[in-house]
Each structure stands twice: as C-alpha cells, then as structure tokens.
Write a protein that holds these residues in place. Structure first.
Motif, PDB file in Angstrom:
ATOM      1  N   UNK A  79      -1.206  10.690   3.837  1.00  0.00           N
ATOM      2  CA  UNK A  79      -2.443  10.874   4.570  1.00  0.00           C
ATOM      3  C   UNK A  79      -3.693  10.865   3.709  1.00  0.00           C
ATOM      4  N   UNK A  80      -3.553  10.678   2.411  1.00  0.00           N
ATOM      5  CA  UNK A  80      -4.706  10.756   1.515  1.00  0.00           C
ATOM      6  C   UNK A  80      -5.514   9.468   1.457  1.00  0.00           C
ATOM      7  N   UNK A  81      -4.917   8.354   1.787  1.00  0.00           N
ATOM      8  CA  UNK A  81      -5.555   7.031   1.701  1.00  0.00           C
ATOM      9  C   UNK A  81      -5.918   6.668   0.265  1.00  0.00           C
ATOM     10  N   UNK A  82      -5.318   7.351  -0.712  1.00  0.00           N
ATOM     11  CA  UNK A  82      -5.571   7.019  -2.111  1.00  0.00           C
ATOM     12  C   UNK A  82      -4.712   5.828  -2.525  1.00  0.00           C
ATOM     13  N   UNK A  83      -5.316   4.917  -3.279  1.00  0.00           N
ATOM     14  CA  UNK A  83      -4.564   3.832  -3.890  1.00  0.00           C
ATOM     15  C   UNK A  83      -4.389   4.177  -5.368  1.00  0.00           C
ATOM     16  N   UNK A  84      -3.973   3.207  -6.172  1.00  0.00           N
ATOM     17  CA  UNK A  84      -3.741   3.467  -7.592  1.00  0.00           C
ATOM     18  C   UNK A  84      -5.010   4.009  -8.255  1.00  0.00           C
ATOM     19  N   UNK A  85      -6.140   3.346  -8.010  1.00  0.00           N
ATOM     20  CA  UNK A  85      -7.393   3.796  -8.635  1.00  0.00           C
ATOM     21  C   UNK A  85      -7.788   5.195  -8.151  1.00  0.00           C
ATOM     22  N   UNK A  86      -7.539   5.467  -6.879  1.00  0.00           N
ATOM     23  CA  UNK A  86      -7.830   6.799  -6.350  1.00  0.00           C
ATOM     24  C   UNK A  86      -6.967   7.866  -6.996  1.00  0.00           C
ATOM     25  N   UNK A  87      -5.702   7.546  -7.205  1.00  0.00           N
ATOM     26  CA  UNK A  87      -4.798   8.475  -7.893  1.00  0.00           C
ATOM     27  C   UNK A  87      -5.312   8.735  -9.303  1.00  0.00           C
ATOM     28  N   UNK A  88      -5.690   7.657  -9.989  1.00  0.00           N
ATOM     29  CA  UNK A  88      -6.143   7.771 -11.376  1.00  0.00           C
ATOM     30  C   UNK A  88      -7.489   8.469 -11.508  1.00  0.00           C
ATOM     31  N   UNK A  89      -8.238   8.578 -10.416  1.00  0.00           N
ATOM     32  CA  UNK A  89      -9.530   9.273 -10.474  1.00  0.00           C
ATOM     33  C   UNK A  89      -9.416  10.748 -10.097  1.00  0.00           C
ATOM     34  N   UNK A 113       0.800  -1.215   0.000  1.00  0.00           N
ATOM     35  CA  UNK A 113       0.000   0.000   0.000  1.00  0.00           C
ATOM     36  C   UNK A 113       0.835   1.268   0.000  1.00  0.00           C
ATOM     37  N   UNK A 114       2.066   1.181  -0.415  1.00  0.00           N
ATOM     38  CA  UNK A 114       2.967   2.334  -0.459  1.00  0.00           C
ATOM     39  C   UNK A 114       2.470   3.382  -1.451  1.00  0.00           C
ATOM     40  N   UNK A 115       2.433   4.637  -1.009  1.00  0.00           N
ATOM     41  CA  UNK A 115       2.069   5.720  -1.922  1.00  0.00           C
ATOM     42  C   UNK A 115       3.074   5.847  -3.062  1.00  0.00           C
ATOM     43  N   UNK A 116       4.343   5.597  -2.774  1.00  0.00           N
ATOM     44  CA  UNK A 116       5.373   5.688  -3.812  1.00  0.00           C
ATOM     45  C   UNK A 116       5.158   4.630  -4.884  1.00  0.00           C
ATOM     46  N   UNK A 117       4.914   3.407  -4.461  1.00  0.00           N
ATOM     47  CA  UNK A 117       4.658   2.332  -5.418  1.00  0.00           C
ATOM     48  C   UNK A 117       3.360   2.597  -6.172  1.00  0.00           C
ATOM     49  N   UNK A 118       2.321   3.045  -5.466  1.00  0.00           N
ATOM     50  CA  UNK A 118       1.050   3.338  -6.130  1.00  0.00           C
ATOM     51  C   UNK A 118       1.194   4.448  -7.170  1.00  0.00           C
ATOM     52  N   UNK A 135       0.875   5.939 -19.050  1.00  0.00           N
ATOM     53  CA  UNK A 135       1.874   6.072 -20.120  1.00  0.00           C
ATOM     54  C   UNK A 135       1.240   5.847 -21.492  1.00  0.00           C
ATOM     55  N   UNK A 136       1.622   6.662 -22.460  1.00  0.00           N
ATOM     56  CA  UNK A 136       1.121   6.452 -23.820  1.00  0.00           C
ATOM     57  C   UNK A 136       1.717   5.168 -24.410  1.00  0.00           C
ATOM     58  N   UNK A 137       1.165   4.721 -25.512  1.00  0.00           N
ATOM     59  CA  UNK A 137       1.611   3.474 -26.147  1.00  0.00           C
ATOM     60  C   UNK A 137       3.090   3.499 -26.524  1.00  0.00           C
ATOM     61  N   UNK A 138       3.634   4.685 -26.729  1.00  0.00           N
ATOM     62  CA  UNK A 138       5.042   4.803 -27.129  1.00  0.00           C
ATOM     63  C   UNK A 138       6.009   4.719 -25.945  1.00  0.00           C
ATOM     64  N   UNK A 139       5.468   4.568 -24.737  1.00  0.00           N
ATOM     65  CA  UNK A 139       6.296   4.510 -23.524  1.00  0.00           C
ATOM     66  C   UNK A 139       5.932   3.262 -22.731  1.00  0.00           C
ATOM     67  N   UNK A 140       6.928   2.442 -22.497  1.00  0.00           N
ATOM     68  CA  UNK A 140       6.737   1.215 -21.719  1.00  0.00           C
ATOM     69  C   UNK A 140       7.449   1.402 -20.380  1.00  0.00           C
ATOM     70  N   UNK A 141       6.688   1.330 -19.290  1.00  0.00           N
ATOM     71  CA  UNK A 141       7.276   1.484 -17.956  1.00  0.00           C
ATOM     72  C   UNK A 141       7.205   0.150 -17.236  1.00  0.00           C
ATOM     73  N   UNK A 142       8.352  -0.392 -16.880  1.00  0.00           N
ATOM     74  CA  UNK A 142       8.425  -1.630 -16.105  1.00  0.00           C
ATOM     75  C   UNK A 142       8.677  -1.257 -14.651  1.00  0.00           C
ATOM     76  N   UNK A 143       7.887  -1.819 -13.757  1.00  0.00           N
ATOM     77  CA  UNK A 143       8.096  -1.594 -12.328  1.00  0.00           C
ATOM     78  C   UNK A 143       9.060  -2.654 -11.833  1.00  0.00           C
ATOM     79  N   UNK A 144      10.261  -2.211 -11.480  1.00  0.00           N
ATOM     80  CA  UNK A 144      11.267  -3.126 -10.967  1.00  0.00           C
ATOM     81  C   UNK A 144      11.101  -3.319  -9.475  1.00  0.00           C
TER      82      UNK A 144
END
Length: 180
Positions: free
Chosen positions: A145-155, A17-22, A31-40
């Motif tokens: 302190x926001x309690x946002x996850x990935x979906x919350x960030x994206x919304x 649940x890390x904000x940094x990872x989220x 990311x647009x189709x021209x950019x591939x981001x791999x999470x290491x």
C-alpha cells in the motif's frame, strides 16, 4: 575462495511493479562493493513435473546453475491466500531434489509484515530442503500500500537501514557458516 560474496536474489512475484522485486532491486543497489547480488528470474520455469527432472530444460538449468554458483540466496515472496506464491513454490520444487540447494545460506525478505503465513510456510519448505536460514538477516518492511518503487525505497532512511542491516547480518552468517 573469492573476496566477492556472490548472492542470488529471487522474487516470488512476477508482477510488474512488485514490492518484492523492488525491495530486491533496492538491495542490489545498497550492497557494498564486496557483495555482488544478481537478480535471478523464475518467470520462465515450467510447472514442476518430476518426470522432467532429468531433462535439460533451459530455465531450470539456468536456475540450478545460478543457485550452485551463489554463496547465498535471498528470497522475497508475496503471500497469496495465506501461502507461498505459486511461482516461488514452483521454483523451490525444481530445486528440492538437486545438490545445489542443501546447506545454502538463505535470507528472507517480507514486504508486508502482516502477511506472516507465507513467511512461516516458506521457512518450513526451506527447512525441509536443508537451507541454512539466517534468522538474524530476516527483513520485514511495510511496503504494501505504500506505492514506493525502488527509488522510493532508497529515499526512505528506515527502509534503507532495514535492508542494509539484514544484508550485513546475512553476510556475517555466511562467513560464520564458512568457518564452522
């Protein structure tokens, strides 16, 4: 040279649940189709020991290979006691003497704007390691302190715009490094 920009994203937090990872996961989805981001992952790296640098340690070999193959690196690290997280510093220590990291374009994401000490320290370490920090790509978003996850960030339109703008600036920075 490929038309796809390959980026490696590393989170300095091992916490579920890390904000940094989220934030990094959200960025991969934006990311647009021209950019591939791999999470290491840096979770399996042993503690840095210079005596082991020549040893074929699996997690270290995978990290160095991922860095070497990436066109750029995106780092998001929490601040602990006014410093870089231990896992992030450990990962950077494993990269400091290799050939994979120098001159690598680097983007920084800060998920707690009041936590500037770690960002300052991270910039100092990266500069010492000869990273090409793209300052215009720096993203600072208030997730603590926001309690946002990935979906919350994206919304959240503000967070989405900040991440997209940062990624666009980073891609432009990489492009300008290639032509200079």
């Amino acid at each position: 040279m490929s038309d796809i920009l390959k980026l490696l994203a590393l989170s300095g937090s091992l916490r579920n649940g890390s904000h940094n990872t989220d934030a990094l996961l959200a960025l991969t989805r934006l990311a647009p189709a021209s950019v591939q981001i791999a999470l290491g992952s840096i979770a399996d790296l042993p503690l840095f020991n210079p005596d082991l640098e020549g040893e074929p340690l699996g997690a270290v070999v995978r990290l160095k290979s991922a860095v070497a193959q990436a066109d750029g690196i995106i780092l998001a690290s929490p601040e602990y006691a006014h410093g870089i997280s231990g896992p992030m510093k450990n990962a950077l220590d494993w990269l400091v003497s290799g050939e994979e990291f120098p001159n690598k374009p680097t983007m920084l994401i800060n998920t707690s704007p009041r936590a500037h000490h770690a960002q300052d320290a991270l910039k100092e370490v990266l500069t010492t390691m000869s990273a090409r920090i793209v300052d215009a790509a720096f993203v600072s978003i208030p997730l603590l302190g926001s309690k946002l996850d990935v979906d919350g960030i994206l919304s959240d339109p503000y967070l989405v715009k900040a991440l997209q703008d940062g990624l666009r600036q980073f891609c432009q920075g990489i492009s300008s490094f290639r032509t200079s």
